[in-house]
Scaffold this motif. Structure first.
Motif, PDB file in Angstrom:
ATOM      1  N   ARG A 187       1.415   4.941   7.945  1.00  0.00           N
ATOM      2  CA  ARG A 187       2.548   4.717   8.837  1.00  0.00           C
ATOM      3  C   ARG A 187       3.871   4.679   8.070  1.00  0.00           C
ATOM      4  O   ARG A 187       4.895   5.160   8.556  1.00  0.00           O
ATOM      5  N   GLY A 188       3.862   4.125   6.862  1.00  0.00           N
ATOM      6  CA  GLY A 188       5.074   4.029   6.054  1.00  0.00           C
ATOM      7  C   GLY A 188       5.377   5.256   5.221  1.00  0.00           C
ATOM      8  O   GLY A 188       6.376   5.267   4.501  1.00  0.00           O
ATOM      9  N   ARG A 189       4.518   6.291   5.313  1.00  0.00           N
ATOM     10  CA  ARG A 189       4.698   7.509   4.502  1.00  0.00           C
ATOM     11  C   ARG A 189       4.852   7.149   3.019  1.00  0.00           C
ATOM     12  O   ARG A 189       5.706   7.694   2.305  1.00  0.00           O
ATOM     13  N   HIS A 190       4.013   6.233   2.561  1.00  0.00           N
ATOM     14  CA  HIS A 190       4.133   5.763   1.186  1.00  0.00           C
ATOM     15  C   HIS A 190       3.853   6.856   0.165  1.00  0.00           C
ATOM     16  O   HIS A 190       4.372   6.793  -0.961  1.00  0.00           O
ATOM     17  N   HIS A 191       3.052   7.833   0.535  1.00  0.00           N
ATOM     18  CA  HIS A 191       2.749   8.906  -0.418  1.00  0.00           C
ATOM     19  C   HIS A 191       4.016   9.683  -0.786  1.00  0.00           C
ATOM     20  O   HIS A 191       4.156  10.151  -1.916  1.00  0.00           O
ATOM     21  N   ARG A 192       4.947   9.800   0.153  1.00  0.00           N
ATOM     22  CA  ARG A 192       6.190  10.510  -0.139  1.00  0.00           C
ATOM     23  C   ARG A 192       7.016   9.768  -1.179  1.00  0.00           C
ATOM     24  O   ARG A 192       7.613  10.385  -2.067  1.00  0.00           O
TER      25      ARG A 192
END
Length: 316
Positions: A172-177
């Motif tokens: 949900r937080g797009r942490h991979h980006r």
């Protein structure tokens, strides 16, 4: 060209350790923002500085001079020094750009392999029949939670719920980006490499807090993290085959994460205090501001030299 062009190349050596220290005083979510900014801005300004150093030497090439409509080449001093600086700066810039391109290609290939291994079902959860305990958030459209049967057997039902909430927070937080952006920034300047581990830790802590809020029990999340890490460590010493951009619950410094969830002294440095925290954050803001301002000043200075080389200095 003025001395300002060198400042963005030196600031990361001060900004990176300051950012690591400042992150210890902030909540995980704010630490992610601060560390990411401390990586991306110096990476951009230092790369711009290398480009600015390469331009004067490149102006000795007839094609570049014609393209810029230059009546005479730009100069930082004697022509041999200008050309040598341009060759060195251009070489470093090209080398860094090559490293970034290779890293991007590698990460994309890793994600393609991981998505293929996870299968083509439309569900959020992908279960891999593997004995080694592992779980991670696999980015994509849509993102998926990948978990092995070994990990499912290692956790109790309520701990599985905490694990899913943790991985769902990563998606949900797009942490991979954020993780990929900081790793690519680290390829642009050697001093920024030290920010990769703190960013990874801050992302895991942010997901831990989101999972604790979702399940309503911080101790349950702490227990799930500890059990998942112990199971993964006991099962195999081999490295997991998860993509580099995928974040998992059993990653990072697990004792610190567990301590933070349990609010024990191990979670933060014992020397922290609010005045000291504000001072460190202010020092980082000053570093980043100086880096950006000097990069802009160097661009304006180069623009002035270009105008003079074009014969447009009559009004000056």
């Amino acid at each position: 060209m003025s001395y300002a062009v060198w400042v963005p190349l030196l600031v990361p050596f001060l900004a990176a350790p300051t950012a690591r220290r400042a992150a210890a005083y902030l909540s995980p979510r704010h630490a992610v923002v601060l560390l990411t900014t401390a990586a991306l801005l110096p990476a951009a300004t230092s790369s711009a500085a290398l480009a600015l150093l390469a331009v004067p030497g490149a102006s000795y090439l007839p094609a570049v001079a014609a393209l810029g409509e230059l009546a005479r080449p730009l100069s930082l001093g004697p022509p041999p020094v200008t050309v040598a600086l341009a060759l060195a700066a251009g070489g470093v810039l090209a080398w860094r750009a090559g490293l970034v391109a290779v890293a991007v290609r590698r990460d994309r290939a890793d994600l393609r392999r991981a998505r293929a291994a996870a299968g083509g079902t439309a569900g959020e959860l992908a279960v891999l029949r593997q004995a080694r305990p592992d779980a991670y958030a696999l980015p994509g459209r849509p993102g998926r939670i990948v978990v092995t049967t070994g990990m499912l057997r290692a956790l109790e039902p309520d701990e599985r719920a905490a694990l899913f909430a943790h991985e769902r927070a990563h998606l949900r937080g797009r942490h991979h980006r954020v993780l990929v952006a900081v790793e690519l920034a680290a390829l642009c300047h050697p001093a920024l490499r030290t920010l990769c581990e703190p960013v990874g830790y801050a992302l895991e802590r942010a997901a831990d807090e989101a999972a604790a809020a979702a399940v309503g029990d911080r101790r349950l999340v702490a227990r799930a993290i500890a059990r998942a890490a112990l199971a993964a460590r006991a099962a195999s010493a081999s490295a997991p085959d998860r993509p580099r951009a995928a974040l998992g619950m059993n990653a990072g410094p697990v004792p610190r994460r567990v301590a933070a969830l349990l609010d024990t002294p191990l979670a933060v440095p014992s020397t922290t205090s609010r005045p000291a925290g504000r001072l460190v954050v202010a020092a980082l803001v000053i570093c980043l501001t100086v880096s950006g301002a000097t990069a802009v000043d160097a661009v304006e200075d180069l623009h002035g030299h270009v105008e003079m080389a074009q014969g447009q200095n009559l009004t000056r």
